[in-house]
Design a protein around this motif. Sequence first.
Motif, PDB file in Angstrom:
ATOM      1  N   VAL A   1       0.847  -1.187   0.000  1.00  8.88           N
ATOM      2  CA  VAL A   1       0.000   0.000   0.000  1.00  8.88           C
ATOM      3  C   VAL A   1       0.887   1.243   0.000  1.00  8.88           C
ATOM      4  N   THR A   2       0.352   2.308  -0.547  1.00  6.95           N
ATOM      5  CA  THR A   2       1.066   3.584  -0.577  1.00  6.95           C
ATOM      6  C   THR A   2       0.796   4.351   0.715  1.00  6.95           C
ATOM      7  N   ALA A   3       1.843   4.914   1.295  1.00  9.31           N
ATOM      8  CA  ALA A   3       1.706   5.718   2.507  1.00  9.31           C
ATOM      9  C   ALA A   3       2.578   6.962   2.359  1.00  9.31           C
ATOM     10  N   TYR A   4       2.352   7.919   3.266  1.00  8.21           N
ATOM     11  CA  TYR A   4       3.036   9.202   3.192  1.00  8.21           C
ATOM     12  C   TYR A   4       3.572   9.571   4.578  1.00  8.21           C
TER      13      TYR A   4
ATOM     14  N   SER B   1       3.940  11.406   7.741  1.00 14.02           N
ATOM     15  CA  SER B   1       2.955  12.276   8.391  1.00 14.02           C
ATOM     16  C   SER B   1       3.611  13.366   9.217  1.00 14.02           C
TER      17      SER B   1
ATOM     18  N   GLU C   1       6.394  10.009  -0.302  1.00 11.86           N
ATOM     19  CA  GLU C   1       5.619   8.814  -0.648  1.00 11.86           C
ATOM     20  C   GLU C   1       6.490   7.567  -0.563  1.00 11.86           C
TER      21      GLU C   1
ATOM     22  N   THR D   1       6.129   2.910  -0.255  1.00  9.21           N
ATOM     23  CA  THR D   1       5.252   1.736  -0.358  1.00  9.21           C
ATOM     24  C   THR D   1       5.466   0.867   0.870  1.00  9.21           C
TER      25      THR D   1
ATOM     26  N   CYS E   1       6.939  -0.449  10.180  1.00  6.83           N
ATOM     27  CA  CYS E   1       6.573  -0.706   8.783  1.00  6.83           C
ATOM     28  C   CYS E   1       7.836  -0.968   7.963  1.00  6.83           C
TER      29      CYS E   1
ATOM     30  N   GLN F   1       5.239   3.189  12.221  1.00  7.41           N
ATOM     31  CA  GLN F   1       3.871   3.262  11.710  1.00  7.41           C
ATOM     32  C   GLN F   1       3.212   4.578  12.117  1.00  7.41           C
TER      33      GLN F   1
ATOM     34  N   SER G   1       1.077   7.962   7.106  1.00 12.31           N
ATOM     35  CA  SER G   1      -0.350   8.215   6.940  1.00 12.31           C
ATOM     36  C   SER G   1      -0.795   7.628   5.606  1.00 12.31           C
ATOM     37  N   PRO G   2      -2.027   7.084   5.527  1.00 11.84           N
ATOM     38  CA  PRO G   2      -2.499   6.526   4.245  1.00 11.84           C
ATOM     39  C   PRO G   2      -2.781   7.596   3.204  1.00 11.84           C
ATOM     40  N   THR G   3      -2.897   8.852   3.625  1.00 13.74           N
ATOM     41  CA  THR G   3      -3.157   9.955   2.697  1.00 13.74           C
ATOM     42  C   THR G   3      -2.187  11.092   2.989  1.00 13.74           C
TER      43      THR G   3
END
Length: 569
Positions: free
Chosen positions: A170-173, A175, A197, A199, A208, A221, A225-227
């Motif tokens: 999944v892509t994460a950013y 935070s 960004e 993965t 993570c 983790q 953030s997922p966005t």
Amino acid sequence: MILSQTRRKAFLLAVIVIISVLCPNALADMVLTNRDTEVFINQNGNIVSAGTIPVDTALNRVAVNGEWAMVTADGNTGVVRADSISGVINTKNATVYATCDTAIHNSYSAASGIVGNVPNGAAMTSYAAAGNWVYVSYNGVQGFVCLNALTLTPPAQPAPQPQPEQTMSVTAYASVDGARVVNTQGKPAGTVPLNTEVTVVAVANGICRVTRGGVTAYMLQSELSPTPIAVQEPAPAPEAPAPQNNGITTITPTTFYVQNNNAQVRNGNGTLLGTLPVNTALTVDAYNDTIAHVTMNGYGAFMLKSDLGPNPVQTEAPQQPAPSTDTTVSATFYVCHDNAVVKDGSGKTLCTLPLNTAVTVTGYNDTVARVQNGNVVAYMLKSDLSPSKTVQVIGYGATGDAVKSIQTRLQSLGYFSGSIGGNYLDLTKAAVIAFQTVHGLTATGECDEQTLSVMFSDSAKKNPALTQPAAGSAATPATGTAKEMDWWNSGIQSVFPRGATATITDVDTRIAWRETRYGGTNHADVQPTTAADTAAMKQAVGSWSWTRRAIFVTINGVNYAASMNCMPH
């Protein structure tokens, strides 16, 4: 007794009715099926088969009438033949603890399959016992554990319950600004800015495993953030009125200077980020009546407009800046470390200076140097200054514009294939090692003064690998000798990271082909780059085999001794 199908259904209905009457005195025991067993249910007054359940299925036996038994499982009730169930298990429903590392079996037999493992000291729930076996649940896995491996007494220090790693893609950013990055050896690898960004490929215990640009590393983790994080409109410092859209003046970025010590710097939410000493230079690009938007070292923030001015604050030197032993000179010196302190004549800190900042020294004694910039006179520790610049070595984990310059230069010479992100990680180190090897320098993977001097000179050589045949044609066999590199301690994994391509030369046949690394931990899992490379490898080995063959691995023009087996898997 042999019954017709109609009489059998009527008989089973009567049995169910009789058993239902017996339920107030039901056995309520847990049992196991001893063979594949057919189950019958009462469906609107009709007895129908509900299907067959396999051997060793755990059921609750609630009543018995002759050769028939009423059982329940998962809230469902049915009737089975009494002789198809055995091994009565008494329900415990208690917490038990492992006295050693032990396995969970799918049946009450050591010869049965293993469905899970329990570490020493771990807690689990016991539902039932059958002889020397106990039916338990641990981390969502149900099965049987040997009674001798369990105890009702909790350990003095309960064993930690590690969270199993969850794999994903999944892509994460990032935070937070400056989110921490650790490499696969557990060493700090630098930080990344807000909204970088990555993965996420696995998560366990709040850590993570991430990839970016072909490099694998680890991040918290809590710092992902997922966005992307939305950049909010600036809020004022608490002691200043909120800046309004009306009245904001945008200007060409201009250098301003802090006018007093401990000037406050805040983010867009009004949170205090820190303070700055007098005469700190920063860039202003917008302001209103009270607040100014400033930028320093690439980061934006807000300050009171009254704390800034277009010129440095002029300070006067003390009446007696140095003892009578003061030596008068006029020479250029350089700051020999970051954050060297500059003070006025009263001992008040004016600012700090970074490594290799040039200053003019006009006098000194054994401990203090007098420095001057225009009409501003100040004082520094003599030990903070040097007559020559300090050589700075840029290596693994470094970040910033200097790293971007190195990556850009190595990319133009054909050594670096990653993204220009300003983070000195595995790909950058591998590119530097390749550059140093081609130019006869000590291959440390760090950019010292000699390496940087050659790298940015007109005589810097392009990567010899660029002259190899294009993909799809036969690769050029290696010549000469090869280096011997230990897999774990030599840094070879940084030279040949995942995603990198190398030329393989079979020592016996002198046939060469191209391989790309895609995985492997204790070794490199590789795959021929093109169909022609696959054909060349097959020609060299004759047939797929696990037998090892001596090879040369050529990366960026350097040969490394290795062995490989050729077997698709």
